[in-house]
Design a protein around this motif. Structure first.
Motif: not given
Ligand SMILES: Cc1cc2nc3c(=O)[nH]c(=O)nc-3n(C[C@H](O)[C@H](O)[C@H](O)COP(=O)(O)OP(=O)(O)OC[C@H]3O[C@@H](n4cnc5c(N)ncnc54)[C@H](O)[C@@H]3O)c2cc1C
Length: 402
Positions: A101-105, A62-75, A53-56
């Motif tokens: 993993g998503k919110e601390l590591a 709907l996950a990784g919204m603020t992470w850089p695109r270079a690391y799989g996020g949406l920037g 479910w979370e992978a989908s």
């Protein structure tokens, strides 16, 4: 590893309102009924079901919204992150099985990790390939992490780790541990702390589950006996561990699981709907005592939403949250404990002849009540938050100054 951009995902220019609508439509259309705790079809989802479910959700943007695109996020910005969290909270879906993993590591690796660590870990966290656990607390070091003893000794290009952690959530299923160790002696206090990303299948690691009051064994004691890891497992420089740990704790207090207020409101509505479905419980709702308590809880939930919105505004404006994260932690945990007490008091009137929805609610809210007991302990106890607020926000003298 880039996430191939799903064309349905709105881009930054669309703005948070459009993102929220997109998230609402997607979640409503895709969340299986058996994963909704307010549904009569509900059954406790397996780890694999949660993972899928979370992978989908990640594939849908709907996950990784603020992470850089270079690391799989949406920037994107924290505003889109909050928009999605509001919709996640508005549905009775399971808690994330990968929030450490998503919110601390993840954020800590982005802050102090090397480039190769970012490239390796971040996309795998988002894709739900790796789960993480957080190895901070020890039997003699919980509130006061400066007392931790788990020792890391450098031996050439590797480190030898010995010690014990406790209350490690998700340790049995985790692939990696965000491990806080010390390189010197306990007398060094917060100096000489070092953080590692330790694979949980490294020889010498032993996980002993602990059963909690709600019958689950989701946390554990973790023993490290002569665990050897390469220097590449180090996250940040020796001596950077304390600052990294403080960052982890401030994320945990201020922005972790931002959906909480919306989830609490959803639970409150679920409780009221279950009571209304049953004649005896319906009658209780008309009692002024319960009316007042429900009104109070809703008022507190609304104030919590305001705190979260303000935190996001401040972070987007580039301000530091600092000790104010303690206000959010204090407020959500106390507010939810009060709500859980109200819920338990209402569902304790459920009998075998009550409506199916009321019987379902009894099970749900009894478990929720038991777990809520822990909410004023983890991520820093209420007493510790009160100290931080008094000392750092109101400038009261600290223990040392007294
Ligand atoms: C459900 C749950 C999940 C957890 N998951 C994790 C995890 O994944 N990883 C991890 O590392 N840890 C985890 N923890 C541990 C958690 O972080 C600690 O329990 C917490 O920090 C408190 O530490 P302690 O249990 O050692 O209690 P102590 O620090 O010994 O506190 C005992 C009591 O003394 C009070 N106290 C302590 N210091 C002060 C002070 N200076 N002033 C006033 N009062 C004080 C506390 O408020 C508390 O009431 C989890 C805990 C729970 C309940």
């Amino acid at each position: 590893m880039h996430m191939d951009k799903n064309p349905a995902i709105p881009d930054a220019a669309a703005g948070p309102a459009a993102y929220r609508q997109y998230a609402r439509d997607w979640l409503q259309a895709h969340l299986p009924a058996h994963m909704r705790s307010d549904s009569l079809d509900y059954r406790t989802p397996t780890l694999d079901e949660c993972r899928a479910w979370e992978a989908s959700m990640y594939q849908a943007g709907l996950a990784g919204m603020t992470w850089p695109r270079a690391y799989g996020g949406l920037g994107l910005s924290l505003r889109e992150h909050l928009a999605v969290n509001k919709e996640v909270g508005a549905l009775s879906m399971p808690e994330s099985v990968s929030s450490i993993g998503k919110e601390l590591a993840g954020p800590i690796i982005q802050a102090v990790g090397r480039e190769d660590q970012k490239q390796f870990f971040l996309p795998r966290i988002l894709a739900m390939e790796h789960y993480w656990c957080q190895g901070f607390s020890e039997p003699d070091a919980g509130s006061d992490l400066a007392r931790l003893r788990t020792k890391a000794t450098q031996e050439g290009e590797q480190w030898r780790i010995n010690g014990q952690k406790i209350w490690t959530s998700g340790a049995a299923k985790a692939h990696y541990c965000l491990l806080l160790t010390r390189t010197g002696t306990v007398a060094d206090k917060h100096r000489g702390l070092l953080m590692f990303a330790v694979p949980m299948d490294t020889p010498g690691i032993r996980v002993v589950p602990i059963k909690s009051i709600d019958g689950k064994d989701s946390f554990a004691e973790v023993f490290f006996d002569d665990v050897v890891v390469p220097d590449g497992a180090r996250l940040g420089e020796p001596d950077e561990g304390w600052n990294a740990a403080i960052r982890v704790l401030s994320i945990e207090r201020a922005t972790n699981r931002m959906y909480r207020a919306w989830r609490f409101e959803c639970e409150l509505r679920q409780l009221v709907a279950a009571c209304k479905s049953d004649p005896a419980l319906s009658q209780l709702l008309q009692d002024g005592h319960y009316e007042r308590r429900i009104g109070e809880v809703l008022g507190e939930i609304d104030a919590l939403k305001g705190l979260v919105e303000r935190t996001v505004d401040q972070l987007v404006a580039g301000e530091r949250i600092g000790a104010r994260g303690s206000l959010t932690k204090l407020y959500w945990s106390e507010c939810h404990q009060k709500f859980a007490e109200l819920a338990l008091s209402l569902v304790s009137h459920v009998t075998p002849r009550s409506s199916a929805l009321a019987r379902r609610a009894r099970k749900h809210f009894t478990t929720a009540y038991l777990f809520a007991r822990a909410e004023t302990i983890y991520a820093g106890t209420t007493e510790v938050q009160l100290d931080i607020i008094a000392q750092r926000i109101m400038d009261l003298p600290t223990e040392l100054a007294k």
